[in-house]
Design a protein around this motif. Sequence first.
Motif: not given
Length: 267
Positions: A216-227, A235-248
Amino acid sequence: MKRGTSFGGSKYEFKYKIEDDIIKYSYFDNADNETYKAAVFTDKLSKERSCFIDVPIEYLFHDEMINPRGINNSIGKLIKEFDKGNPQLHLSLARFSDNKLKIFDGQHKAVAQILLGTRKIVIRVFLKPNVDRLTETNTNAGSSLRQIAFDKSIMRQLNNTLYAERIKRYQAEHGLKEDDYSFSEQQLINFFKGDGANVKKYIIDSIKHSITNDKDNNLKDYIDFEGKAKELPISYSAFDKTVLSSFISSISATCQYQWGPVSMGSE
């Protein structure tokens, strides 16, 4: 390997037997009726048993569990290097699993050789290895002991695997069924004394990995995992610092939640 079947690889299972520290094997399915032999070595410290054999690409598969990283742009440099006639200094490493030879380290070198026309590759094969230990060793090689670092998303996937292995060990030690998650993350950390910091990291990375790869993660197809994919906007780094950090953020602070491994479908 599995993703390169157009080159004729990843077709057959590998069959062998060991007698007096000698491995005997054949490639009958590949129209080779000869029986081959090689010495089996036992590592003095880890006690892992392995051998060094020359394997047709039809018998080689990619190990997506221990090393889920795909082939990236660095393959071009390896092709140029081998095309000069320079030798491959470090052997590709594989393990025997599910009757297959699965390469978990050196897959870029193997693919470069295949693209240059090589049909057999010398590899080191771990026989009936401790998968948890191999995964941890390979993870450390791509992080704390790295020469070429794993991408952060790959590290999270590997730590997710290590977390799942710790859960299996906890369940086995406590006589629990595989689907019994009636214990908390804190209990896991307490159980693996001396390794608590790593277990906590595995837990957090497992949660992040599961969120990232959720259907259900609709952002997945728009994430650059390898930079390296400039056409992808996040970028995965931006996704990590914003979306993921808010979850955990609260989980990393307390680690008291009573969940099973998220990647296995528990809540």
